[in-house]
Design an enzyme around this catalytic site. Structure first.
Site, PDB file in Angstrom:
ATOM      1  N   CYS A   1      29.253 -57.338 -24.385  1.00 27.54           N
ATOM      2  CA  CYS A   1      29.584 -58.027 -25.638  1.00 27.54           C
ATOM      3  C   CYS A   1      28.414 -58.923 -26.002  1.00 27.54           C
ATOM      4  O   CYS A   1      28.073 -59.838 -25.256  1.00 27.54           O
ATOM      5  CB  CYS A   1      30.864 -58.845 -25.495  1.00 27.54           C
TER       6      CYS A   1
ATOM      7  N   HIS B   1      30.281 -46.963 -30.537  1.00 27.17           N
ATOM      8  CA  HIS B   1      30.590 -47.458 -31.882  1.00 27.17           C
ATOM      9  C   HIS B   1      30.520 -46.312 -32.875  1.00 27.17           C
ATOM     10  O   HIS B   1      29.701 -45.398 -32.744  1.00 27.17           O
ATOM     11  CB  HIS B   1      29.587 -48.542 -32.302  1.00 27.17           C
TER      12      HIS B   1
ATOM     13  N   GLU C   1      37.794 -53.704 -32.896  1.00 27.73           N
ATOM     14  CA  GLU C   1      37.220 -53.637 -31.549  1.00 27.73           C
ATOM     15  C   GLU C   1      38.158 -52.933 -30.588  1.00 27.73           C
ATOM     16  O   GLU C   1      39.349 -53.245 -30.527  1.00 27.73           O
ATOM     17  CB  GLU C   1      36.909 -55.054 -31.033  1.00 27.73           C
TER      18      GLU C   1
ATOM     19  N   CYS D   1      31.435 -58.880 -33.844  1.00 21.22           N
ATOM     20  CA  CYS D   1      31.159 -58.076 -32.654  1.00 21.22           C
ATOM     21  C   CYS D   1      29.653 -57.900 -32.580  1.00 21.22           C
ATOM     22  O   CYS D   1      29.050 -57.295 -33.485  1.00 21.22           O
ATOM     23  CB  CYS D   1      31.867 -56.727 -32.744  1.00 21.22           C
TER      24      CYS D   1
ATOM     25  N   THR E   1      27.664 -56.153 -30.373  1.00 21.51           N
ATOM     26  CA  THR E   1      27.218 -54.767 -30.244  1.00 21.51           C
ATOM     27  C   THR E   1      27.536 -53.982 -31.510  1.00 21.51           C
ATOM     28  O   THR E   1      26.796 -53.070 -31.894  1.00 21.51           O
ATOM     29  CB  THR E   1      27.886 -54.080 -29.027  1.00 21.51           C
ATOM     30  N   GLY E   2      28.624 -54.356 -32.185  1.00 21.18           N
ATOM     31  CA  GLY E   2      28.980 -53.706 -33.447  1.00 21.18           C
ATOM     32  C   GLY E   2      27.970 -54.003 -34.542  1.00 21.18           C
ATOM     33  O   GLY E   2      27.635 -53.135 -35.352  1.00 21.18           O
TER      34      GLY E   2
END
Length: 285
Positions: free
Chosen positions: A77, A169, A218, A227, A229-230
Site C-alpha cells: 500500500c 489493478h 479497493e 490508494c 498503488t491505484g
C-alpha cells in the site's frame, strides 16, 4: 500476557489505517484483529491494519504487513508506506530520511521530505519499482495483459487496462466519473473471473487541466478515499494509452498524489502526504 496494545491511526490522502509497532507488541492473529478493529461502529474504524516490524532481510531497515478490513493480507500500500516513513521518523525510531521498507511486493525506498526545522515529515516519495503490464496469475487473458480492452460487467461495457504494482489493478477511463456507481461496478469487477486473485478497480477521468480524477474500489476494503498503488496504476495506464504524459497528478477523494513514471529506470515514483489522526489503546480480539 498483554491483552491491550497501543495503536496509532494515520492516513495518507484519506486512506486510513491502524498502525501497530510489532517491535513492542505481538499481534498473533492480524487478520482477526484487522476485521475487529476496522469495523466503523464497533471498532476503531479504518481501511485496515498495518504492522510495522523488523526486517528479516539485511537489505531493508523495517518491514510492513498490511491487512485489509476484511482480514485479507495485501501485498503493498503506497499510502501506508508513506505513513510508516512519517511514523518511524517522528516517533524517533530512526533518524534516517531514506528508509528501505520490506513489503510482500519487494523492498520500497522511502525518501522523507522534512520541514525547515528538520523535525516533521511534510511528504514522502516512494520508489514503487517497475509496473508489470502482464501477469497471468493476476489477469486471465491469453498473455496476462490487457490495454484498453472491453469488459462486460453487470449492465454495461467498460474499456480497461491492467497494471500490476505488486498488487493487481484494472484502470477504466470514463467520460464523466460523477456518473459511475463505483460500488456497483467496482464490487462486480473485483470478483470477475478475469482476475484470479481478485482486483483493485480504478475509475478515472482526464480533466481539462491534465489532472486525472480517480475513484477507487479497493480489493478487500471497498471504496477508499485514496490508494497509492491505484494512483500509480492510473498514471501508468494513462501514459500507456496516450491519455497523459509520464508525470501526472492523480486527484482522489482524499487528496492529490503526484506520480512520475520515470523513463530513466522505468520505476514509478509516488509523492504525497502522510498524517497522524489519533492514538489510543485497544483490546486484542
Amino acid at each position: 500476557m498483554t491483552t491491550t496494545v497501543k495503536f496509532t491511526k494515520m492516513h495518507g490522502a484519506g486512506n486510513d489505517y491502524i498502525y501497530v509497532n510489532t517491535l513492542l507488541y505481538n499481534i498473533a492473529d492480524p487478520s482477526k484483529a484487522a476485521i475487529a478493529w476496522s469495523a466503523p461502529h464497533t471498532g476503531i474504524g479504518s481501511d485496515g491494519l498495518v504492522l510495522i516490524g523488523e526486517s528479516k532481510l539485511p537489505e531493508a531497515d523495517y518491514s510492513m504487513r498490511i491487512f485489509n478490513a476484511d482480514g485479507s493480507e495485501a501485498m503493498m500500500c503506497g499510502n501506508a508506506s508513506r505513513c510508516i516513513g512519517k511514523y518511524l521518523f517522528e516517533k524517533g525510531i530512526t533518524d534516517k530520511t531514506e528508509i528501505r521498507l520490506l513489503t510482500l511486493s519487494g523492498i520500497k525506498i522511502l525518501n522523507l521530505h522534512l520541514d525547515k526545522e528538520g523535525k516533521k515529515v511534510e511528504s514522502v516519495t516512494v520508489d514503487m519499482l517497475e509496473p508489470v503490464l502482464a501477469n497471468r496469475k493476476q489477469m486471465a487473458s491469453e498473455d496476462g495483459s490487457m490495454t484498453d480492452g472491453l469488459v462486460d460487467v453487470v449492465d454495461r461495457e467498460f474499456r480497461g487496462t491492467f497494471v500490476s504494482m505488486g498488487n493487481p489493478h484494472f484502470v477504466i477511463f470514463v467520460d464523466n466519473i460523477a456518473e459511475i456507481d463505483v460500488e456497483k461496478y467496482g464490487k462486480a469487477l473485483e470478483y470477475d473471473p478475469l482476475f484470479p486473485e481478485r482486483c483493485n478497480i480504478e475509475f478515472a477521468e482526464v480533466l481539462d487541466d491534465g489532472k486525472i480524477r480517480t475513484r477507487v474500489w479497493e480489493r478487500g476494503s471497498g471504496i477508499t478515499m485514496a490508494c497509492g498503488t491505484g494512483a500509480c496504476a492510473t498514471a501508468v495506464a494513462a501514459a500507456k494509452t496516450g491519455r497523459a504524459a509520464r508525470t501526472s497528478d492523480i486527484v482522489m477523494d482524499g487528496g492529490t498524489l503526484h506520480i512520475e513514471w520515470s523513463e530513466a529506470d522505468n520505476h514509478v515514483y509516488m509523492t504525497g502526504p502522510a498524517a497522524f489522526a489519533f492514538e489510543g489503546e485497544v483490546k486484542l480480539p
